[in-house]
Design an enzyme around this catalytic site. Structure first.
Site, short mmCIF file in Angstrom:
data_model
loop_
_atom_site.label_atom_id
_atom_site.label_comp_id
_atom_site.label_asym_id
_atom_site.label_seq_id
_atom_site.Cartn_x
_atom_site.Cartn_y
_atom_site.Cartn_z
N THR A 182 16.76 53.70 67.44
CA THR A 182 16.37 54.88 67.71
C THR A 182 15.04 55.01 68.03
OG1 THR A 182 14.91 54.97 65.55
CG2 THR A 182 18.10 55.00 65.14
N GLU B 294 28.85 59.71 83.34
CA GLU B 294 29.21 58.70 83.17
C GLU B 294 28.90 58.06 84.38
OE1 GLU B 294 33.64 58.71 82.32
OE2 GLU B 294 33.19 60.02 80.12
N LYS C 227 12.37 57.64 65.21
CA LYS C 227 11.87 58.12 63.84
C LYS C 227 10.39 57.63 63.59
CE LYS C 227 16.03 55.64 61.79
NZ LYS C 227 16.51 54.95 61.34
N TYR D 203 28.03 65.85 82.86
CA TYR D 203 28.58 64.89 82.66
C TYR D 203 27.90 63.62 83.36
CZ TYR D 203 31.99 64.88 79.32
OH TYR D 203 32.96 64.48 78.29
N ARG E 142 16.51 62.67 68.68
CA ARG E 142 17.48 61.63 67.92
C ARG E 142 17.90 61.25 68.74
NH1 ARG E 142 17.90 63.46 63.36
NH2 ARG E 142 18.78 61.61 62.19
N ASP F 170 17.11 44.91 65.21
CA ASP F 170 16.80 46.41 65.26
C ASP F 170 15.26 46.90 64.73
OD1 ASP F 170 17.85 49.23 64.50
OD2 ASP F 170 19.26 48.36 62.86
C1 LIG Z 1 18.21 54.48 61.56
C2 LIG Z 1 18.99 53.22 61.50
C3 LIG Z 1 19.57 52.87 62.49
C4 LIG Z 1 20.94 54.53 62.41
O1 LIG Z 1 20.26 55.07 63.48
P1 LIG Z 1 20.88 56.23 63.60
O2 LIG Z 1 20.57 57.17 64.82
O3 LIG Z 1 20.74 57.02 62.39
O4 LIG Z 1 22.80 55.92 63.89
C5 LIG Z 1 20.09 51.70 62.42
N1 LIG Z 1 19.25 50.51 61.60
C6 LIG Z 1 18.06 50.96 61.30
C7 LIG Z 1 17.59 49.52 61.01
C8 LIG Z 1 17.77 52.69 61.03
O5 LIG Z 1 16.92 52.20 60.58
#
Ligand SMILES: *Cc1c(COP(=O)(O)O)cnc(C)c1O
Length: 416
Positions: free
Chosen positions: A223, A53, A226, A51, A232, A197
Site C-alpha cells: 500500500t 486505461e 501506511k 480516464y 490511499r 507484501d
Molecule cells: C493494509 C494491508 C493490505 C490491504 O490494503 P488495502 O489498501 O486496505 O486494500 C494488504 N496487505 C497487508 C499486509 C496490509 O497490511
C-alpha cells in the site's frame, strides 16, 4: 469560506469534524498516517477527471499527454526508491495489488502459503471470506507458541510438504522484523515465487529501517498510505521478467481506468520518501515504537513477542483481564485511537479478540518523540488498568486533547 462549505455545507461540516478529531486524538492505528499537504493537494487535483486505461504511451483514450508524464514520473520514482526494475503504480489499494499479483502468477486452485490470519496475516492472504481464500488453496504458517515469532523451520517443513506456487511473506499485525533472506531460500528451494507484501513496512524499507525485500522477492506488493505516508493506494514491484504479466493482471485483468489523482499523490509521496528527511522519519518511527513498548511494559502490560522491531506493538490484554474490544473502546473514550486485534493462539473470537494493536507512524508524523511516547504509554496503562473508570477516562482525555493540540498535523495544520 471554502467552495465546499458554500455548495455543500452538510458534507463540509462532516469533514471539518473529522479534522478536529484527527487533531485532538492520538492516532495509534498502525496502518494509518497523515499524508502531507502536498500529497493531499495532488490527490485532490483535476486528474480526478481523467480516464487513462492502459499504460504510458499505450492508452485507450485521447488526451493523456500529461497523464503519461505523471505516471512515468511516479514509476521512475518508485523504482529509484525501492531499487527495483519494474513498478506498476496503478493498483487502487493493497487488496487489488495482491489480487493482481496472484492473478499474474498462479491459476485458481493453486496452492499459496501465507501467514495465519489470526497471527498477523492479512485478509488477502487466504481468508475464507476473501477472494484469496475462495480462489486459491491457502496453507497457513504460524508463529512459535513460546517466542511468538515466525517459525522458519515450520515454514520450511510446510513448504516442502505443500509445494506452494507462491509463498507470501508480510503481515498486518506482526511486531518483528521479517527474514526475507530465509523466506527467499525456502521459496526457491521448493520452486515457489516469493511474494512480499510490505504494505505495513514500506516506509521503513524506504527509510532503511527494515531489510529491503527487493533482492530476495520475485514480487513485492504494497500500500502507499501506511508507513509510506502517501495517498490511499497500492503498487506492485518486480524484476523486468515479470513486468508484462503483472501489468496485464492489473489492467485489463483486475482493474479498469487507473486513479490518476491517486497516482499523482503517489508520485509526490515517493518524492518525499526519496528525501534524506524521510530516513530520519523512519528511524524516529522505530525509536518511538521501542520507547512506547518500554513504557507499556513498565505500566504492567504484556507485549506479544516481548516487544517490537518495527512501527507496531501488539498488547496482550489478558494480562489486564480484559478483551481487545474492551481495551479499544476504553482508549477511544480517552481520545486514544487504536484497533483490537487477535493475538497468536487467541482464545477469543476475531470480533472480541484478546489483543490491541498500536503503532507510532502517525504520532511520529506529528513530531512526537521518545519522551512523548513515555507519556502516551502512561495514559494507555492508566486507562487499561481501570477500563470501566469514567473518571480516569475523562481525566486522560482532557490531558490527551491538550497534549495533542500542541503537535501540528501534517496536511491539516500546514494547509490552513
Ligand atoms: C493494509 C494491508 C493490505 C490491504 O490494503 P488495502 O489498501 O486496505 O486494500 C494488504 N496487505 C497487508 C499486509 C496490509 O497490511
Amino acid at each position: 469560506m471554502s467552495v465546499l462549505s458554500q455548495r455543500d455545507p452538510e458534507i463540509a461540516a462532516i469533514i471539518a469534524d473529522e479534522r478536529v478529531r484527527q487533531v485532538e486524538s492520538l492516532e495509534m492505528i498502525a496502518s494509518e498516517n497523515y499524508a502531507s499537504a502536498a500529497v493531499l493537494e495532488a490527490t485532490g487535483s483535476v486528474f480526478t477527471n481523467k480516464y487513462a486505461e492502459g499504460y504510458p504511451g499505450k492508452r485507450y483514450y485521447a488526451g493523456n499527454q500529461h497523464s503519461d508524464r505523471l505516471e512515468t514520473l511516479a514509476i521512475e520514482r518508485a523504482k529509484q526508491l525501492f531499487g527495483v526494475e519494474h513498478a506498476n503504480v496503478q493498483p487502487s489499494s493493497g487488496a487489488e495489488a495482491n489480487m493482481a499479483a496472484y492473478f499474474a502468477t498462479v491459476q485458481p486452485g493453486d496452492t499459496i502459503m501465507g501467514m495465519e490470519l489470526t497471527q498477523g496475516g492479512h485478509l488477502t492472504h487466504g481468508s475464507p471470506v476473501n477472494f484469496s481464500g475462495r480462489l486459491y488453496n491457502f496453507v497457513p504458517y504460524t508463529v512459535d507458541r513460546e517466542a511468538e515469532v515466525i517459525d522458519m523451520a515450520e515454514v520450511r517443513r510446510l513448504a516442502r510438504e505443500a509445494k506452494p506456487k507462491i509463498i507470501v511473506a508480510g503481515a498486518t499485525a506482526y511486531p518483528r522484523a521479517i527474514d526475507f533472506v530465509a523466506f527467499g531460500e525456502i521459496a526457491h528451494e521448493v520452486g515457489a515465487a516469493l511474494m512480499v507484501d510490505m504494505s505495513h513496512i514500506a516506509g521503513l524499507v524506504a527509510g532503511g529501517m527494515h531489510l529491503s525485500p527487493a533482492p530476495y522477492a520475485d514480487i513485492i506488493t504494497t500500500t502507499t498510505h501506511k508507513t509510506l505516508r502517501g495517498p490511499r493506494g497500492g503498487m506492485i514491484l518486480s524484476r523486468l521478467e515479470r513486468a508484462a504479466a503483472i501489468d496485464s493482471a492489473v489492467f485489463p485483468g483486475t482493474q479498469g481506468g487507473p486513479h490518476l489523482h491517486s497516482i499523482a499523490g503517489k508520485a509526490v509521496c515517493f518524492g518525499e520518501a526519496l528525501k534524506p528527511e524521510f530516513k530520519d522519519y523512519a528511524r524516529r518511527i522505530v525509536e518511538n515504537a521501542a520507547a512506547l513498548a518500554e513504557g507499556l511494559i513498565a505500566g504492567g502490560l504484556r507485549l506479544v513477542s516481548g516487544g517490537t522491531d518495527n512501527h507496531l506493538i501488539l498488547v496482550d490484554c489478558n494480562a489486564k483481564g480484559i478483551s481487545g474490544l474492551k481495551a479499544q473502546n476504553a482508549l477511544q473514550a480517552a481520545n486514544i485511537v487504536s484497533n483490537r486485534n487477535t493475538i497468536p493462539y487467541d482464545q477469543r473470537s476475531a470480533y472480541i479478540t484478546s489483543g490491541l494493536r498500536l503503532g507510532t507512524p502517525a504520532l511520529t508524523s506529528r513530531g512526537m518523540g521518545k519522551d512523548d511516547m513515555k507519556r502516551v504509554a502512561g495514559w494507555i496503562a492508566r486507562v487499561l488498568s481501570d477500563p470501566d473508570g469514567e473518571g480516569v477516562r475523562e481525566a486522560v482525555r482532557n490531558e490527551v486533547v491538550e497534549f495533542a493540540r500542541a503537535f501540528p498535523v501534517p496536511g491539516i495544520s500546514d494547509a490552513e
